[in-house]
Design a protein around this motif. Structure first.
Motif, short mmCIF file in Angstrom:
data_model
loop_
_atom_site.label_atom_id
_atom_site.label_comp_id
_atom_site.label_asym_id
_atom_site.label_seq_id
_atom_site.Cartn_x
_atom_site.Cartn_y
_atom_site.Cartn_z
N GLU A 47 0.83 -1.21 0.00
CA GLU A 47 0.00 0.00 0.00
C GLU A 47 0.86 1.26 0.00
OE1 GLU A 47 -3.45 2.07 2.80
OE2 GLU A 47 -3.02 -0.07 3.00
N SER A 48 2.05 1.16 0.61
CA SER A 48 2.97 2.30 0.65
C SER A 48 3.86 2.39 -0.58
CB SER A 48 3.85 2.21 1.91
OG SER A 48 3.08 2.27 3.08
N GLY A 49 3.68 1.46 -1.52
CA GLY A 49 4.50 1.47 -2.74
C GLY A 49 5.91 0.99 -2.52
N LEU A 50 6.12 0.17 -1.48
CA LEU A 50 7.45 -0.35 -1.15
C LEU A 50 7.55 -1.83 -1.49
CD1 LEU A 50 7.92 1.47 2.26
CD2 LEU A 50 9.08 2.00 0.11
N PRO A 51 8.74 -2.30 -1.85
CA PRO A 51 8.88 -3.69 -2.31
C PRO A 51 8.66 -4.73 -1.22
CG PRO A 51 10.75 -2.33 -3.01
CD PRO A 51 9.98 -1.52 -2.02
N VAL A 52 8.08 -5.83 -1.62
CA VAL A 52 7.97 -7.03 -0.79
C VAL A 52 8.78 -8.12 -1.47
CG1 VAL A 52 6.42 -8.81 0.11
CG2 VAL A 52 5.70 -6.40 0.11
N VAL A 53 9.73 -8.69 -0.73
CA VAL A 53 10.58 -9.75 -1.25
C VAL A 53 10.25 -11.05 -0.53
CG1 VAL A 53 12.95 -10.54 -1.64
CG2 VAL A 53 12.43 -8.07 -1.70
N LEU A 54 9.87 -12.07 -1.28
CA LEU A 54 9.56 -13.38 -0.73
C LEU A 54 10.71 -14.32 -1.05
CD1 LEU A 54 5.85 -13.50 -1.93
CD2 LEU A 54 6.68 -12.83 0.34
#
Length: 201
Positions: A47-54
């Motif tokens: 939602e904040s436009g920040l990356p999620v790394v899985l």
């Protein structure tokens, strides 16, 4: 113990939240609770436009690309071999367009992967870590992140371990030496307080 600040370019990095790790008993937090908190955190980052790394752990079926070296791990496990593939990413976290998937073959998510490249291409200067297990994949990744020059924060209620004393040693001793341990609630609060228009680029 609190996360005090998030850089403008911060990424969430979640370690080994896969079917194989979720099937094992964990302490002090049940794996299902860790996944739920990780999903809440991931939603806030997106939602904040920040990356999620899985980050996903796997090895070849014959174990040829597994980390070599003598250890007592097999003896302690009664001779059982570690599964070469810990399975898919947990359902609440998988399938989001734009998330970064990193495949690793060792405990830490930096060695032998493109994680550092993916982060630097996005201008990332800080990572928030969660996952399973605290003292293994999370700690190994945290040490490498610190050595690579990233600011490191820890969502300590979005991680757990197979041994409570191992979890507590990482959280209470090691993590404060290389970063800031805090809670999902604190980190989400910092994300929501970011200036409008802030982005990871």
């Amino acid at each position: 113990m609190a996360v005090t600040v998030l850089d403008d370019r911060t990424a969430l990095v979640l370690i080994d939240l896969q079917a194989g790790t979720l099937a094992a008993p964990t302490v002090p937090h049940p794996a299902a609770d860790v996944v739920a908190r990780a999903a809440e955190l991931a939603a806030a980052f997106r939602e904040s436009g920040l990356p999620v790394v899985l980050v996903r752990m796997t090895n070849s079926p014959d174990g040829a690309d597994a980390t070599p070296g003598r250890s007592e791990a097999a003896r302690l496990a009664g001779g059982a071999r570690r599964p070469y593939d810990l399975g898919p990413i947990a359902e609440p976290l998988a399938g989001y367009e734009g998330d970064v998937l990193v495949v690793k073959r060792a405990w830490g998510a930096f060695h032998g992967t493109d994680l550092d490249l993916q982060l630097r291409r996005r201008g990332i200067t800080q990572i928030v870590l969660g996952g399973i297990a605290t003292s293994l994949g999370v700690e190994s990744t945290a040490r490498a992140a610190h050595e690579h020059g990233y600011h490191v924060s820890f969502a300590v209620d979005a991680m757990t371990d197979i041994r409570e004393e191992a979890h507590r040693h990482s959280v209470s001793y090691l993590f404060p030496l290389i970063g800031e341990p805090g809670t999902v609630e604190e980190i989400v609060g910092l994300l929501k307080s970011r200036p409008t228009g802030a982005t990871s680029g």
